[in-house]
Design a protein around this motif. Structure first.
Motif, PDB file in Angstrom:
ATOM      1  N   ASP A 148      -3.747   6.522 -11.895  1.00  0.00           N
ATOM      2  CA  ASP A 148      -4.299   6.794 -10.566  1.00  0.00           C
ATOM      3  C   ASP A 148      -5.223   5.681 -10.103  1.00  0.00           C
ATOM      4  OD1 ASP A 148      -6.417   7.315 -12.298  1.00  0.00           O
ATOM      5  OD2 ASP A 148      -7.099   9.091 -11.210  1.00  0.00           O
ATOM      6  N   LYS A 149      -5.964   5.116 -11.051  1.00  0.00           N
ATOM      7  CA  LYS A 149      -6.937   4.081 -10.689  1.00  0.00           C
ATOM      8  C   LYS A 149      -6.242   2.802 -10.222  1.00  0.00           C
ATOM      9  CE  LYS A 149      -8.669   5.175 -14.621  1.00  0.00           C
ATOM     10  NZ  LYS A 149      -8.204   6.577 -14.607  1.00  0.00           N
ATOM     11  N   LYS A 150      -5.172   2.435 -10.895  1.00  0.00           N
ATOM     12  CA  LYS A 150      -4.433   1.235 -10.487  1.00  0.00           C
ATOM     13  C   LYS A 150      -3.943   1.368  -9.057  1.00  0.00           C
ATOM     14  CE  LYS A 150      -0.223  -1.374 -11.539  1.00  0.00           C
ATOM     15  NZ  LYS A 150       0.952  -1.492 -12.428  1.00  0.00           N
ATOM     16  N   TYR A 151      -3.334   2.505  -8.736  1.00  0.00           N
ATOM     17  CA  TYR A 151      -2.819   2.711  -7.379  1.00  0.00           C
ATOM     18  C   TYR A 151      -3.961   2.780  -6.367  1.00  0.00           C
ATOM     19  CZ  TYR A 151       1.642   3.877  -9.631  1.00  0.00           C
ATOM     20  OH  TYR A 151       2.799   3.837 -10.363  1.00  0.00           O
ATOM     21  N   CYS A 152      -5.025   3.467  -6.731  1.00  0.00           N
ATOM     22  CA  CYS A 152      -6.137   3.669  -5.805  1.00  0.00           C
ATOM     23  C   CYS A 152      -6.867   2.360  -5.530  1.00  0.00           C
ATOM     24  CB  CYS A 152      -7.096   4.705  -6.398  1.00  0.00           C
ATOM     25  SG  CYS A 152      -8.286   5.353  -5.218  1.00  0.00           S
ATOM     26  N   PHE A 153      -7.174   1.605  -6.582  1.00  0.00           N
ATOM     27  CA  PHE A 153      -7.899   0.351  -6.412  1.00  0.00           C
ATOM     28  C   PHE A 153      -7.053  -0.674  -5.652  1.00  0.00           C
ATOM     29  CE2 PHE A 153     -10.346   1.268 -10.612  1.00  0.00           C
ATOM     30  CZ  PHE A 153     -11.093   2.226  -9.959  1.00  0.00           C
ATOM     31  N   THR A 154      -5.753  -0.710  -5.938  1.00  0.00           N
ATOM     32  CA  THR A 154      -4.882  -1.648  -5.225  1.00  0.00           C
ATOM     33  C   THR A 154      -4.841  -1.317  -3.739  1.00  0.00           C
ATOM     34  OG1 THR A 154      -3.480  -2.011  -7.179  1.00  0.00           O
ATOM     35  CG2 THR A 154      -2.520  -2.535  -5.029  1.00  0.00           C
ATOM     36  N   ALA A 155      -4.700  -0.031  -3.421  1.00  0.00           N
ATOM     37  CA  ALA A 155      -4.672   0.379  -2.018  1.00  0.00           C
ATOM     38  C   ALA A 155      -5.971  -0.014  -1.320  1.00  0.00           C
ATOM     39  CB  ALA A 155      -4.435   1.880  -1.912  1.00  0.00           C
ATOM     40  N   ILE A 161       0.838  -1.203   0.000  1.00  0.00           N
ATOM     41  CA  ILE A 161       0.000   0.000   0.000  1.00  0.00           C
ATOM     42  C   ILE A 161       0.874   1.253   0.000  1.00  0.00           C
ATOM     43  CG2 ILE A 161      -1.754   1.280   1.285  1.00  0.00           C
ATOM     44  CD1 ILE A 161      -2.851  -1.403   2.252  1.00  0.00           C
ATOM     45  N   PHE A 162       1.956   1.238   0.791  1.00  0.00           N
ATOM     46  CA  PHE A 162       2.868   2.380   0.783  1.00  0.00           C
ATOM     47  C   PHE A 162       3.421   2.617  -0.621  1.00  0.00           C
ATOM     48  CE2 PHE A 162       4.222   1.122   5.369  1.00  0.00           C
ATOM     49  CZ  PHE A 162       3.003   1.556   5.837  1.00  0.00           C
ATOM     50  N   SER A 163       3.700   1.529  -1.354  1.00  0.00           N
ATOM     51  CA  SER A 163       4.252   1.685  -2.701  1.00  0.00           C
ATOM     52  C   SER A 163       3.257   2.369  -3.627  1.00  0.00           C
ATOM     53  CB  SER A 163       4.654   0.314  -3.269  1.00  0.00           C
ATOM     54  OG  SER A 163       3.526  -0.459  -3.651  1.00  0.00           O
ATOM     55  N   CYS A 164       1.969   2.161  -3.383  1.00  0.00           N
ATOM     56  CA  CYS A 164       0.942   2.854  -4.180  1.00  0.00           C
ATOM     57  C   CYS A 164       0.999   4.357  -3.938  1.00  0.00           C
ATOM     58  CB  CYS A 164      -0.448   2.316  -3.843  1.00  0.00           C
ATOM     59  SG  CYS A 164      -0.729   0.614  -4.351  1.00  0.00           S
ATOM     60  N   LEU A 165       1.231   4.741  -2.689  1.00  0.00           N
ATOM     61  CA  LEU A 165       1.334   6.166  -2.371  1.00  0.00           C
ATOM     62  C   LEU A 165       2.541   6.782  -3.068  1.00  0.00           C
ATOM     63  CD1 LEU A 165       0.382   8.646  -0.792  1.00  0.00           C
ATOM     64  CD2 LEU A 165       1.771   7.847   1.136  1.00  0.00           C
ATOM     65  N   THR A 166       3.670   6.096  -3.007  1.00  0.00           N
ATOM     66  CA  THR A 166       4.857   6.591  -3.694  1.00  0.00           C
ATOM     67  C   THR A 166       4.608   6.673  -5.191  1.00  0.00           C
ATOM     68  OG1 THR A 166       6.269   5.566  -2.021  1.00  0.00           O
ATOM     69  CG2 THR A 166       7.317   6.187  -4.082  1.00  0.00           C
ATOM     70  N   GLY A 167       3.946   5.640  -5.748  1.00  0.00           N
ATOM     71  CA  GLY A 167       3.687   5.607  -7.183  1.00  0.00           C
ATOM     72  C   GLY A 167       2.822   6.760  -7.662  1.00  0.00           C
ATOM     73  N   ILE A 168       1.718   7.021  -6.957  1.00  0.00           N
ATOM     74  CA  ILE A 168       0.822   8.081  -7.408  1.00  0.00           C
ATOM     75  C   ILE A 168       1.467   9.446  -7.238  1.00  0.00           C
ATOM     76  CG2 ILE A 168      -0.388   8.205  -5.172  1.00  0.00           C
ATOM     77  CD1 ILE A 168      -1.872   8.885  -8.674  1.00  0.00           C
ATOM     78  N   MET A 169       2.234   9.640  -6.183  1.00  0.00           N
ATOM     79  CA  MET A 169       2.869  10.941  -5.976  1.00  0.00           C
ATOM     80  C   MET A 169       3.950  11.200  -7.030  1.00  0.00           C
ATOM     81  SD  MET A 169       3.002  11.421  -1.844  1.00  0.00           S
ATOM     82  CE  MET A 169       3.289  13.182  -1.971  1.00  0.00           C
ATOM     83  N   MET A 170       4.709  10.172  -7.363  1.00  0.00           N
ATOM     84  CA  MET A 170       5.725  10.347  -8.395  1.00  0.00           C
ATOM     85  C   MET A 170       5.087  10.534  -9.766  1.00  0.00           C
ATOM     86  SD  MET A 170       8.574  10.507  -6.881  1.00  0.00           S
ATOM     87  CE  MET A 170       7.605  11.347  -5.611  1.00  0.00           C
ATOM     88  N   THR A 171       3.923   9.921  -9.985  1.00  0.00           N
ATOM     89  CA  THR A 171       3.213  10.090 -11.259  1.00  0.00           C
ATOM     90  C   THR A 171       2.726  11.522 -11.425  1.00  0.00           C
ATOM     91  OG1 THR A 171       2.505   7.775 -11.294  1.00  0.00           O
ATOM     92  CG2 THR A 171       1.234   9.320 -12.618  1.00  0.00           C
TER      93      THR A 171
END
Length: 462
Positions: free
Chosen positions: A324-331, A299-309
């Motif tokens: 954004d959807k991939k990170y959000c849905f995974t989280a 879940i932390f990696s999703c936060l890093t991913g969306i912020m870097m995106t």
């Protein structure tokens, strides 16, 4: 059906780009909210005179047929389908004809997708709040089941002061309370409608945005169309909240893993939430809680991913934001799993009362011995120093703190008297911490009431 945007292109899209550009494996879960928003947008177009009443009715009825196809698994994806919006419009056209092609008038997928995401997120937050509530209630249940059990409290992983087990477990309940508060605040703050923003410039067709806001249950409208279509702060906030909630569950898991070890043996995790070893027959591994720790990292990696995106994008909409959807849905998905596993562990947890209380040691009385001297008029800093001398003396003589003779105590401080013997009962000492938030029974009862009341409030949000 041709692509929604293909008129000005002279050749077909590269197959590699087409595959990369297709977001259906991720965003197809938005089909229902996309249909909901489209039905309201059709009505707004009708109010603006772009659609006739019969055309609006046909589109709305057709959209319900599209919904039926999704629910029944009848939707088939085609090579020209790029995303859930394309599928819905293409299938609508197949069902009702060219009237369907009027639906997108004045609307861009830029304002369409962010509207869909906010509609999805409102429901997702409601679901997360209820799952958080269930974990909180499992914690409350443990605190009520073991109200008078004492245990060592730890700082720096060293024995610190005696506390009630209920006080310790409720500390994790209050972390969950804060998680709920963050999600509630986000649900209210993000609930502004972007639909009507178009691609970047707004809508020139007198579409009634206030009408759409009310119909879709939003509290307000976005005030700048360029900001609206490029804004993903609410997605970042959602994933941050999920990350923090998973962090809290990871810390609880770490406590329980340690407490369940043979070295501590404070708690026993149910066999239903343990696994064994392929080599060592005796092992009972707390894999459920180890997986909670591991999932929190994802879940932390999703936060890093969306912020870097988002960080690298210029203003307004850019295709990067499709992720954004991939990170959000995974989280969301992983947080739900993590919370449900944690709830199961807590509801089946056994507490080894005898072992927990047997680990209370006289050295943990040192702070309260300092308070003993404070009550006799000695400044705390001096009292702290004097008790430190007592501790050192006890260690040098290989004695427990309570085994140091009174005459030796009096050589360190003449105010020591026979009544120091009363500062030895862990249960009685705990009851002196009767401040709000303390470890006394009365304080714990108040903590329980706070969490119970809060849990009831969350339950009403369903």
């Amino acid at each position: 059906m041709s692509k929604l945007w293909g008129g000005r292109f002279s050749c077909d899209t590269s197959s590699i780009l087409a595959e990369l550009n297709c977001s259906l494996p991720v965003d197809s879960r938005l089909f229902a909210v996309d249909i909901d928003a489209s039905k309201v947008y059709a009505e707004a177009l009708s109010k603006a005179g772009i659609l006739t009443a019969s055309e609006c009715s046909a589109i709305q009825k057709g959209l319900e047929l599209v919904r039926y196809d999704w629910i029944e698994g009848l939707i088939e994806f085609k090579p020209t389908d790029e995303d859930v919006h394309t599928v819905n419009e293409r299938r609508l056209t197949e069902l009702i004809g060219d009237i369907a092609q009027k639906l997108h008038t004045g609307r861009s997928r830029n304002d369409q997708v962010i509207t869909d995401m906010k509609l999805w997120m409102r429901k997702a937050i409601r679901e997360i709040l209820q799952t958080l509530r269930m974990v909180m209630e499992a914690i409350i249940g443990l605190a009520e089941k073991y109200p008078n059990v004492m245990m060592p409290g730890y700082t720096h992983m060293q024995r610190a002061q005696p506390v009630h087990f209920a006080h310790w477990i409720l500390s994790h309940g209050f972390a969950l309370k804060e998680d709920c508060a963050r999600f509630i605040e986000l649900k209210d703050r993000m609930n502004v409608l972007p639909l009507g923003s178009g691609a970047i410039a707004g809508n020139p067709l007198n579409v009634d945005r206030v009408f759409m806001q009310k119909e879709l249950g939003f509290d307000g409208l976005t005030q700048n169309s360029m900001h609206a279509v490029g804004d993903r702060d609410f997605v970042i906030d959602f994933i941050y909240n999920a990350s923090l909630a998973s962090l809290h569950m990871s810390r609880l898991s770490e406590d329980l893993i340690i407490f369940a070890s043979r070295e501590f043996n404070f708690v026993r995790i149910s066999d239903a939430f343990c696994t064994g070893s392929s080599l060592m027959p005796q092992k009972r591994n707390p894999d459920s809680l180890e997986l909670v720790r591991g999932i929190s990292g994802e879940i932390f990696s999703c936060l890093t991913g969306i912020m870097m995106t988002v960080k690298g994008t210029p203003s307004t909409y850019n295709k990067d934001l499709q992720f954004d959807k991939k990170y959000c849905f995974t989280a969301f998905d992983q947080l739900e799993k993590l919370l449900k596993v944690t709830e199961g562990v807590l509801r089946t947890l056994d507490v080894n009362i005898d072992r927990m209380e047997s680990c209370l040691s006289p050295d943990m009385l040192a702070t309260d011995w300092s308070y003993y001297l404070v009550r006799k008029g000695i400044p705390f800093r001096k009292a702290h120093h004097l008790i430190g001398q007592v501790v050192q003396l006890a260690e040098e003589r290989n004695l427990e703190l309570t085994e140091v003779p009174l005459e030796d105590l009096q050589t360190i401080c003449p105010l020591f008297d026979i009544d120091i013997g009363k500062v030895a009962n862990f249960h009685q000492i705990a009851e002196t911490y009767n401040v709000i938030g303390g470890t006394s029974s009365n304080s714990i009862e108040k903590q329980l009431n706070v969490l119970k009341d809060f849990s009831c409030q969350i339950k009403k949000l369903q």
